[in-house]
Design a protein around this motif. Structure first.
Motif, mmCIF file in Angstrom:
data_model
loop_
_atom_site.group_PDB
_atom_site.id
_atom_site.type_symbol
_atom_site.label_atom_id
_atom_site.label_comp_id
_atom_site.label_asym_id
_atom_site.label_seq_id
_atom_site.Cartn_x
_atom_site.Cartn_y
_atom_site.Cartn_z
ATOM 1 N N VAL A 12 0.852 -1.187 0.000
ATOM 2 C CA VAL A 12 0.000 0.000 0.000
ATOM 3 C C VAL A 12 0.891 1.241 0.000
ATOM 4 N N GLN A 13 0.381 2.315 -0.541
ATOM 5 C CA GLN A 13 1.137 3.569 -0.541
ATOM 6 C C GLN A 13 0.998 4.253 0.829
ATOM 7 N N GLY A 16 -2.219 5.238 3.042
ATOM 8 C CA GLY A 16 -3.299 4.307 2.776
ATOM 9 C C GLY A 16 -3.685 3.484 3.989
ATOM 10 N N SER A 17 -4.590 2.532 3.761
ATOM 11 C CA SER A 17 -5.120 1.704 4.844
ATOM 12 C C SER A 17 -5.096 0.230 4.466
ATOM 13 N N LEU A 18 -5.006 -0.606 5.468
ATOM 14 C CA LEU A 18 -5.153 -2.045 5.333
ATOM 15 C C LEU A 18 -5.867 -2.566 6.566
ATOM 16 N N ASN A 84 -4.672 2.587 9.529
ATOM 17 C CA ASN A 84 -4.907 3.776 8.714
ATOM 18 C C ASN A 84 -3.677 4.670 8.714
ATOM 19 N N VAL A 119 3.285 -6.705 5.422
ATOM 20 C CA VAL A 119 2.730 -5.386 5.110
ATOM 21 C C VAL A 119 3.874 -4.524 4.608
ATOM 22 N N VAL A 121 4.687 -0.723 2.989
ATOM 23 C CA VAL A 121 4.175 0.626 2.743
ATOM 24 C C VAL A 121 5.211 1.377 1.925
#
Length: 123
Positions: A12-13, A16-18, A84, A119, A121
């Motif tokens: 994710v950039q 962003g959220s996961l 978030n 994860v 980022v």
């Protein structure tokens, strides 16, 4: 015995959220604390968040406070970590874990661990 399986990681950039999920099976979890730890390359495993199975007694690491939310769905035996405003420094393998009794921030105190979910980022 408790078995834990994480899912929901990915790329994710920044900003962003996961949402990570942890499916728990095995013993009745009523007296358990559930937690999330993470480990970045070359670093020690560190505490992220913890919650009692009944949804009470929630703690967060200072690094994620205000950005991450831990929760449980007792009916589905799931633990969630909503992440978030992600930052590149959140990049790590995230582990779901469980221990009977009160939570601690020390990895060695936790009995059961999942296999981890990556994860990443990007900046």
């Amino acid at each position: 015995q408790v078995q834990l399986v994480e899912s929901g990681g990915g790329l994710v950039q920044a900003g962003g959220s996961l949402r990570l999920s942890c499916a728990a099976t095995g013993s009745t979890l009523t007296m358990y604390s559930m937690g999330w730890f993470r480990q970045a390359p070359g670093k020690d495993r560190e505490f992220v968040a913890t919650i009692r199975w009944n949804g009470n007694t929630i703690y967060y690491a200072d690094a994620v406070k205000g950005r991450f939310t831990i929760s449980t769905d007792n009916a589905k035996n799931l633990v969630y970590l909503q992440m978030n405003t992600l930052k590149p420094e959140d990049t790590a393998v995230y582990y779901c874990n469980a221990r009977r009794g009160l939570a601690t921030t020390t990895p060695e105190d936790w009995t059961y661990w999942g296999q981890g979910t990556q994860v990443t980022v990007s900046s």
